[in-house]
Design a protein around this motif. Structure first.
Motif, short mmCIF file in Angstrom:
data_model
loop_
_atom_site.label_atom_id
_atom_site.label_comp_id
_atom_site.label_asym_id
_atom_site.label_seq_id
_atom_site.Cartn_x
_atom_site.Cartn_y
_atom_site.Cartn_z
N ASN A 72 8.10 13.23 -25.06
CA ASN A 72 8.24 13.71 -23.69
C ASN A 72 7.97 15.21 -23.64
O ASN A 72 8.46 15.96 -24.48
CB ASN A 72 9.65 13.41 -23.16
CG ASN A 72 9.71 13.52 -21.66
OD1 ASN A 72 9.47 14.57 -21.08
ND2 ASN A 72 10.02 12.41 -21.02
N PHE A 87 9.52 3.49 -16.88
CA PHE A 87 8.25 4.15 -17.18
C PHE A 87 7.19 3.90 -16.11
O PHE A 87 6.09 4.45 -16.18
CB PHE A 87 7.73 3.71 -18.56
CG PHE A 87 7.18 2.32 -18.59
CD1 PHE A 87 5.82 2.10 -18.69
CD2 PHE A 87 8.02 1.22 -18.51
CE1 PHE A 87 5.31 0.81 -18.71
CE2 PHE A 87 7.53 -0.06 -18.54
CZ PHE A 87 6.16 -0.27 -18.64
N LYS A 103 2.96 5.44 -10.57
CA LYS A 103 2.83 6.30 -11.75
C LYS A 103 3.28 5.50 -12.96
O LYS A 103 4.23 4.72 -12.88
CB LYS A 103 3.70 7.55 -11.63
CG LYS A 103 3.34 8.47 -10.48
CD LYS A 103 2.11 9.25 -10.78
CE LYS A 103 1.80 10.22 -9.64
NZ LYS A 103 0.48 10.78 -9.74
N TYR A 105 4.16 6.08 -17.15
CA TYR A 105 4.42 7.04 -18.21
C TYR A 105 4.22 6.35 -19.56
O TYR A 105 4.72 5.25 -19.78
CB TYR A 105 5.86 7.56 -18.08
CG TYR A 105 6.33 8.38 -19.25
CD1 TYR A 105 5.82 9.66 -19.46
CD2 TYR A 105 7.28 7.90 -20.13
CE1 TYR A 105 6.25 10.42 -20.54
CE2 TYR A 105 7.72 8.65 -21.20
CZ TYR A 105 7.20 9.91 -21.41
OH TYR A 105 7.62 10.66 -22.47
N LYS A 111 2.46 11.28 -21.78
CA LYS A 111 1.62 11.57 -20.61
C LYS A 111 1.92 10.59 -19.47
O LYS A 111 2.26 9.44 -19.72
CB LYS A 111 0.15 11.52 -20.98
CG LYS A 111 -0.21 12.60 -21.98
CD LYS A 111 -1.68 12.61 -22.29
CE LYS A 111 -1.93 13.76 -23.28
NZ LYS A 111 -3.30 13.78 -23.72
N THR A 112 1.75 11.07 -18.25
CA THR A 112 1.95 10.27 -17.05
C THR A 112 0.61 10.16 -16.32
O THR A 112 -0.13 11.13 -16.21
CB THR A 112 3.00 10.91 -16.14
OG1 THR A 112 4.23 11.01 -16.86
CG2 THR A 112 3.23 10.11 -14.87
#
Length: 146
Positions: A72, A87, A103, A105, A111-112
């Motif tokens: 993260n 996520f 979105k 993750y 990374k998102t």
């Protein structure tokens, strides 16, 4: 008479399409082709979210402890467990069995990405993460866990 019959046929087809869309819901438990984990897609408010519900290898081989969100970008979040991690979030129904504006993750990279989910049939869906435009990105096929 012909107009009434045409209207009736259109109403029946519209109802069948709505029933099909409802039966093509992404709600439930899924896995990707790598089968490293299972994910639950669930309602969160008026949108859909997803969390990790199981990991094939739940413990970090290096430490023997449960895997954490070690990649993260926020150092404060690196110790949170991957198991139960939300996520995916923010998906809203678009059309044609597609949920968009979400979105996703990736805990392995930290990374998102922007993301959409599109049901291919009742037990398979395309999940695509992308930056900017959805034409460029990475797609995965997820399979419903029974």
């Amino acid at each position: 008479m012909k107009k009434t019959l045409l209207l009736f046929v259109l109403l029946v087809l519209g109802a069948a399409r709505m029933a099909s869309a409802q039966s093509m819901s992404p709600l439930g438990v899924w896995t990707n082709s790598e089968k490293k984990a299972t994910f639950e897609i669930y309602k969160c408010g008026d949108k859909l979210c997803g969390k990790i519900v199981s990991l094939t290898t739940p413990n970090d081989p290096a430490t023997g402890k449960p895997k954490t969100d070690s990649q993260n970008p926020d150092p404060k979040l690196r110790s949170r467990p991957r198991l139960g991690l939300v996520f995916m979030q923010g998906f809203k129904y678009d059309s044609d069995n597609k949920w968009d504006d979400g979105k996703i993750y990736d805990p392995e990279s930290g990374k998102t990405y922007s993301c959409y989910m599109k049901m291919e049939n009742a037990n398979t869906m395309e999940v695509k993460g992308y930056i900017g435009f959805s034409l460029i990105g990475k797609s995965q096929t997820w399979t419903r866990v029974k």
